[in-house]
Design a protein around this motif. Sequence first.
Motif, PDB file in Angstrom:
ATOM      1  N   UNK A   3       0.820  -1.220   0.000  1.00 32.45           N
ATOM      2  CA  UNK A   3       0.000   0.000   0.000  1.00 32.45           C
ATOM      3  C   UNK A   3       0.852   1.268   0.000  1.00 32.45           C
ATOM      4  N   UNK A   4       2.080   1.175  -0.494  1.00 33.73           N
ATOM      5  CA  UNK A   4       2.974   2.335  -0.493  1.00 33.73           C
ATOM      6  C   UNK A   4       2.855   3.126  -1.787  1.00 33.73           C
ATOM      7  N   UNK A   5       3.211   4.413  -1.687  1.00 29.20           N
ATOM      8  CA  UNK A   5       3.110   5.349  -2.808  1.00 29.20           C
ATOM      9  C   UNK A   5       4.444   6.074  -2.956  1.00 29.20           C
ATOM     10  N   UNK A   6       4.937   6.216  -4.186  1.00 33.16           N
ATOM     11  CA  UNK A   6       6.156   6.966  -4.477  1.00 33.16           C
ATOM     12  C   UNK A   6       5.759   8.375  -4.896  1.00 33.16           C
ATOM     13  N   UNK A   7       6.292   9.372  -4.185  1.00 36.36           N
ATOM     14  CA  UNK A   7       5.936  10.774  -4.416  1.00 36.36           C
ATOM     15  C   UNK A   7       7.174  11.570  -4.806  1.00 36.36           C
ATOM     16  N   UNK A   8       7.056  12.385  -5.844  1.00 32.05           N
ATOM     17  CA  UNK A   8       8.112  13.330  -6.198  1.00 32.05           C
ATOM     18  C   UNK A   8       7.860  14.582  -5.371  1.00 32.05           C
ATOM     19  N   UNK A   9       8.791  14.903  -4.495  1.00 24.49           N
ATOM     20  CA  UNK A   9       8.633  16.013  -3.561  1.00 24.49           C
ATOM     21  C   UNK A   9       8.692  17.339  -4.309  1.00 24.49           C
ATOM     22  N   UNK A  65       3.977  18.494   0.280  1.00 26.54           N
ATOM     23  CA  UNK A  65       3.190  18.194  -0.912  1.00 26.54           C
ATOM     24  C   UNK A  65       4.094  17.622  -1.996  1.00 26.54           C
ATOM     25  N   UNK A  66       3.482  16.881  -2.899  1.00 29.66           N
ATOM     26  CA  UNK A  66       4.228  16.303  -4.000  1.00 29.66           C
ATOM     27  C   UNK A  66       3.296  15.668  -5.011  1.00 29.66           C
ATOM     28  N   UNK A  67       3.881  15.088  -6.046  1.00 31.21           N
ATOM     29  CA  UNK A  67       3.124  14.458  -7.120  1.00 31.21           C
ATOM     30  C   UNK A  67       3.356  12.956  -7.085  1.00 31.21           C
ATOM     31  N   UNK A  68       2.279  12.193  -7.187  1.00 35.50           N
ATOM     32  CA  UNK A  68       2.366  10.733  -7.170  1.00 35.50           C
ATOM     33  C   UNK A  68       3.034  10.262  -8.454  1.00 35.50           C
ATOM     34  N   UNK A  69       4.114   9.487  -8.320  1.00 30.74           N
ATOM     35  CA  UNK A  69       4.864   8.970  -9.456  1.00 30.74           C
ATOM     36  C   UNK A  69       4.517   7.499  -9.710  1.00 30.74           C
ATOM     37  N   UNK A  79      -0.595  15.446  -3.985  1.00 30.52           N
ATOM     38  CA  UNK A  79      -1.070  15.013  -2.676  1.00 30.52           C
ATOM     39  C   UNK A  79      -0.347  15.760  -1.565  1.00 30.52           C
ATOM     40  N   UNK A  80      -0.958  15.738  -0.385  1.00 28.86           N
ATOM     41  CA  UNK A  80      -0.361  16.282   0.831  1.00 28.86           C
ATOM     42  C   UNK A  80      -0.163  15.101   1.774  1.00 28.86           C
ATOM     43  N   UNK A  81       0.984  15.076   2.462  1.00 27.22           N
ATOM     44  CA  UNK A  81       1.304  13.955   3.337  1.00 27.22           C
ATOM     45  C   UNK A  81       1.781  14.468   4.692  1.00 27.22           C
ATOM     46  N   UNK A  82       1.824  13.562   5.686  1.00 23.86           N
ATOM     47  CA  UNK A  82       2.296  13.917   7.027  1.00 23.86           C
ATOM     48  C   UNK A  82       3.726  14.437   6.960  1.00 23.86           C
ATOM     49  N   UNK A  83       4.052  15.373   7.836  1.00 19.33           N
ATOM     50  CA  UNK A  83       5.348  16.053   7.803  1.00 19.33           C
ATOM     51  C   UNK A  83       6.537  15.110   7.971  1.00 19.33           C
ATOM     52  N   UNK A  98      16.873  13.518  -8.104  1.00 15.75           N
ATOM     53  CA  UNK A  98      15.617  14.186  -7.746  1.00 15.75           C
ATOM     54  C   UNK A  98      15.091  13.561  -6.460  1.00 15.75           C
ATOM     55  N   UNK A  99      14.667  14.413  -5.496  1.00 13.24           N
ATOM     56  CA  UNK A  99      14.158  13.918  -4.218  1.00 13.24           C
ATOM     57  C   UNK A  99      12.784  13.291  -4.375  1.00 13.24           C
ATOM     58  N   UNK A 100      12.639  12.079  -3.824  1.00 13.13           N
ATOM     59  CA  UNK A 100      11.375  11.373  -3.801  1.00 13.13           C
ATOM     60  C   UNK A 100      11.124  10.874  -2.385  1.00 13.13           C
ATOM     61  N   UNK A 101       9.896  10.456  -2.139  1.00 11.23           N
ATOM     62  CA  UNK A 101       9.504   9.961  -0.827  1.00 11.23           C
ATOM     63  C   UNK A 101       8.614   8.743  -1.028  1.00 11.23           C
TER      64      UNK A 101
END
Length: 88
Positions: free
Chosen positions: A8-14, A37-41, A58-62, A73-76
């Motif tokens: 259930x994980x999501x990769x986000x471009x910060x 905030x970031x964009x779902x990759x 999307x917005x995510x917990x800090x 490029x930073x991702x989360x």
Amino acid sequence: MTVKPLGDRVLIKVKEVETKTASGLYIPQTAQEKTTTGTVVAVGEDTDAIAVKVGQDVMYDKYAGTNISIDGVDHLIVSSGDLIAIVE
């Protein structure tokens, strides 16, 4: 490099932090806050638990997730439970 989240994980471009205020003043890096905030990759294969799609902002917990760098490029990678909202 290609990264495919599991479960259930999501990769986000910060999103980049604003370095300049609306009035034109530059904010030093030490005073900048971490963006939430970031964009779902990419999304994991557990589509029942994931409510977002690739390309959505999307917005995510800090303090959520794991920071990684893909091609400089930073991702989360975050759990879908750490997502707070879809930004439109």
